[in-house]
Design an enzyme around this catalytic site. Structure first.
Site, PDB file in Angstrom:
ATOM      1  N   ALA A 115      -2.047  94.450  19.229  1.00 48.37           N
ATOM      2  CA  ALA A 115      -1.289  94.539  17.973  1.00 48.37           C
ATOM      3  C   ALA A 115       0.084  93.884  18.065  1.00 48.37           C
ATOM      4  O   ALA A 115       0.915  94.043  17.183  1.00 48.37           O
ATOM      5  CB  ALA A 115      -1.146  96.002  17.565  1.00 48.37           C
ATOM      6  N   GLY A 116       0.350  93.176  19.158  1.00 50.57           N
ATOM      7  CA  GLY A 116       1.625  92.466  19.274  1.00 50.57           C
ATOM      8  C   GLY A 116       2.700  93.268  19.976  1.00 50.57           C
ATOM      9  O   GLY A 116       3.849  92.835  20.048  1.00 50.57           O
ATOM     10  N   LEU A 117       2.330  94.443  20.502  1.00 52.53           N
ATOM     11  CA  LEU A 117       3.331  95.263  21.193  1.00 52.53           C
ATOM     12  C   LEU A 117       3.139  95.225  22.710  1.00 52.53           C
ATOM     13  O   LEU A 117       3.651  96.076  23.431  1.00 52.53           O
ATOM     14  CB  LEU A 117       3.289  96.708  20.687  1.00 52.53           C
ATOM     15  N   GLY A 118       2.400  94.252  23.180  1.00 43.78           N
ATOM     16  CA  GLY A 118       2.335  94.034  24.633  1.00 43.78           C
ATOM     17  C   GLY A 118       1.473  95.035  25.381  1.00 43.78           C
ATOM     18  O   GLY A 118       1.752  95.348  26.545  1.00 43.78           O
ATOM     19  N   SER A 119       0.406  95.534  24.726  1.00 37.69           N
ATOM     20  CA  SER A 119      -0.441  96.526  25.405  1.00 37.69           C
ATOM     21  C   SER A 119      -1.080  95.935  26.659  1.00 37.69           C
ATOM     22  O   SER A 119      -1.114  96.591  27.701  1.00 37.69           O
ATOM     23  CB  SER A 119      -1.537  97.032  24.459  1.00 37.69           C
ATOM     24  N   ALA A 121      -0.099  93.466  28.626  1.00 36.79           N
ATOM     25  CA  ALA A 121       0.876  93.278  29.713  1.00 36.79           C
ATOM     26  C   ALA A 121       1.256  94.630  30.326  1.00 36.79           C
ATOM     27  O   ALA A 121       1.395  94.750  31.544  1.00 36.79           O
ATOM     28  CB  ALA A 121       2.125  92.570  29.195  1.00 36.79           C
ATOM     29  N   ALA A 122       1.404  95.657  29.478  1.00 37.61           N
ATOM     30  CA  ALA A 122       1.798  96.978  29.988  1.00 37.61           C
ATOM     31  C   ALA A 122       0.692  97.562  30.870  1.00 37.61           C
ATOM     32  O   ALA A 122       0.958  98.082  31.957  1.00 37.61           O
ATOM     33  CB  ALA A 122       2.121  97.917  28.829  1.00 37.61           C
ATOM     34  N   ASP A 164       5.666  88.327  28.325  1.00 35.64           N
ATOM     35  CA  ASP A 164       5.174  89.701  28.155  1.00 35.64           C
ATOM     36  C   ASP A 164       5.215  90.478  29.472  1.00 35.64           C
ATOM     37  O   ASP A 164       5.657  91.631  29.523  1.00 35.64           O
ATOM     38  CB  ASP A 164       3.719  89.690  27.672  1.00 35.64           C
TER      39      ASP A 164
HETATM   40  C1  MEV Z   1       1.639  87.172  23.012  1.00 35.95           C
HETATM   41  O1  MEV Z   1       2.140  88.497  23.181  1.00 35.95           O
HETATM   42  C2  MEV Z   1       2.771  86.186  23.113  1.00 35.95           C
HETATM   43  C3  MEV Z   1       2.334  84.727  23.058  1.00 35.95           C
HETATM   44  O2  MEV Z   1       3.537  83.948  23.086  1.00 35.95           O
HETATM   45  C4  MEV Z   1       1.453  84.345  24.228  1.00 35.95           C
HETATM   46  C5  MEV Z   1       2.211  84.350  25.556  1.00 35.95           C
HETATM   47  O3  MEV Z   1       3.431  84.223  25.583  1.00 35.95           O
HETATM   48  O4  MEV Z   1       1.531  84.440  26.595  1.00 35.95           O
HETATM   49  C6  MEV Z   1       1.600  84.408  21.766  1.00 35.95           C
END
Ligand code: MEV
Length: 330
Positions: A115-119, A121-122, A164
């Site tokens: 959802a764009g909150l970095g799940s 990566a976390a 991220d």
């Molecule tokens: C995704 O959270 C962020 C992007 O810039 C991809 C990335 O940086 O790896 C879209």
């Protein structure tokens, strides 16, 4: 058994363009993924996951099984989630020189998937930290960040920035430009997040921007313009000028929209936030669906988002100055 946690994040500026070497400024937020890892006496991996936006699921697999994990929830998001956990397991095994180590893994996340909150990566960051510690190896936050980046690269077909994973590993506001990752001073930022209940596929969205960039000069120029917005944003951040930051976030959103990574619900939430008097608002992360982030010290944006069609949840998020950390070790 070791339990580690790592924070999610919002992008104040610069997602997508960061993949092409422009700077980006992600900020860790106080919503965490917790990963518990317990070594097994065979080489199997058993994953149980609980995520706020999914029903829990459990999968068990090993390297020598022919098909993929046996998942009884046919969701591509689950498959993607498993990909990140799998890549984290490989990194932990590699760091400890234990290629056959098996684990029981439990993931609990306050961060909605995709959802764009970095799940991802976390989960990857916390998973590598817990997995290596369980095997008796202690990595620095920077080493965890490097391995988490390698894991993301693998899952995202070689297309990921360090933003991220570095932000999740070290916490706080960070600046990432290519391989150069550093902490930034940030004022208290009044983040409000709107979530449309959906998700985007990061790999697909990144590939879409790449295709657009190859086909049209305007898209390559747009990526460079995002870099310009980020550089101005850094000055506004250093000056603590929240009104200017908001204005620059609006520009950043417009440029991301031109790159085709916004959606109707993200645009609706962005406009609802602006109409409610937010300093500014933009989508955060890969886009396609998921979350927007707005700056508003008052309650107006949060209230407006709650009544916005397409918005499923609206909440305030504080900057988290803590990166990956151990929660429990037995
Ligand atoms: C995704 O959270 C962020 C992007 O810039 C991809 C990335 O940086 O790896 C879209």
């Amino acid at each position: 058994m070791v339990v580690s946690s790592a924070p999610g994040k919002v992008y104040l500026f610069g997602e997508h363009a960061v993949v092409y070497g422009e700077p980006a400024v992600p900020c860790a937020i106080e919503r965490r993924a917790r990963v518990s890892v317990e070594a097994r006496d065979d080489d199997r991996i058993r994953v149980h996951a609980e995520d706020l936006s999914l029903n829990g699921f459990t999968v068990e697999y090993s390297d020598d099984s022919d098909g993929g994990p046996d998942v009884d929830v046919a969701e591509s998001l689950v498959q993607a989630g498993i990909g990140y956990i799998d890549a984290a397991v490989e990194q932990a095994r590699d760091a400890a020189g234990r290629p056959d180590a098996g684990f029981d893994i439990t993931v609990e996340s306050e961060i909605p998937l995709g959802a764009g909150l970095g799940s991802s990566a976390a989960v990857t960051t916390a998973g590598i930290d817990a997995g290596t510690r369980e095997l008796g190896v202690e990595l620095s936050a920077e080493e965890v960040a490097e391995r988490a980046y390698q894991a993301e690269l693998e899952v995202q077909n070689g297309e990921a920035s360090r933003a991220d994973t570095f932000c999740s590993a070290t916490g706080g506001a960070v600046r990432v430009e290519g391989d150069d990752c550093r902490a930034m001073d940030a004022p208290d930022l009044p983040f409000v997040i709107g979530f449309d209940g959906g998700a985007g596929d990061t790999g697909e969205l990144v590939a879409g921007v790449r295709a657009l960039r190859e086909e049209y000069d305007f898209a390559a120029d747009t990526v460079e313009s995002i870099g310009d917005v980020v550089r101005s944003g850094e000055e506004a951040l250093a000056a603590g000028d929240v009104a200017e930051l908001g204005e620059l976030m609006n520009f950043n959103h417009g440029l991301l929209e031109a790159l085709g990574v916004s959606s109707r619900s993200l645009d609706q939430m962005v406009w609802a936030a602006r109409d409610a008097g937010a300093h500014g608002a933009k989508l955060t992360g890969a886009g396609g669906g998921g979350c927007i982030v707005a700056l508003d010290p008052t309650d107006s944006t949060q209230t407006a988002l709650r009544y916005t069609p397409g918005c499923e949840d609206a909440f305030r998020a504080e900057l988290d100055t803590d990166g990956v950390r151990v929660e429990d070790e037995e």
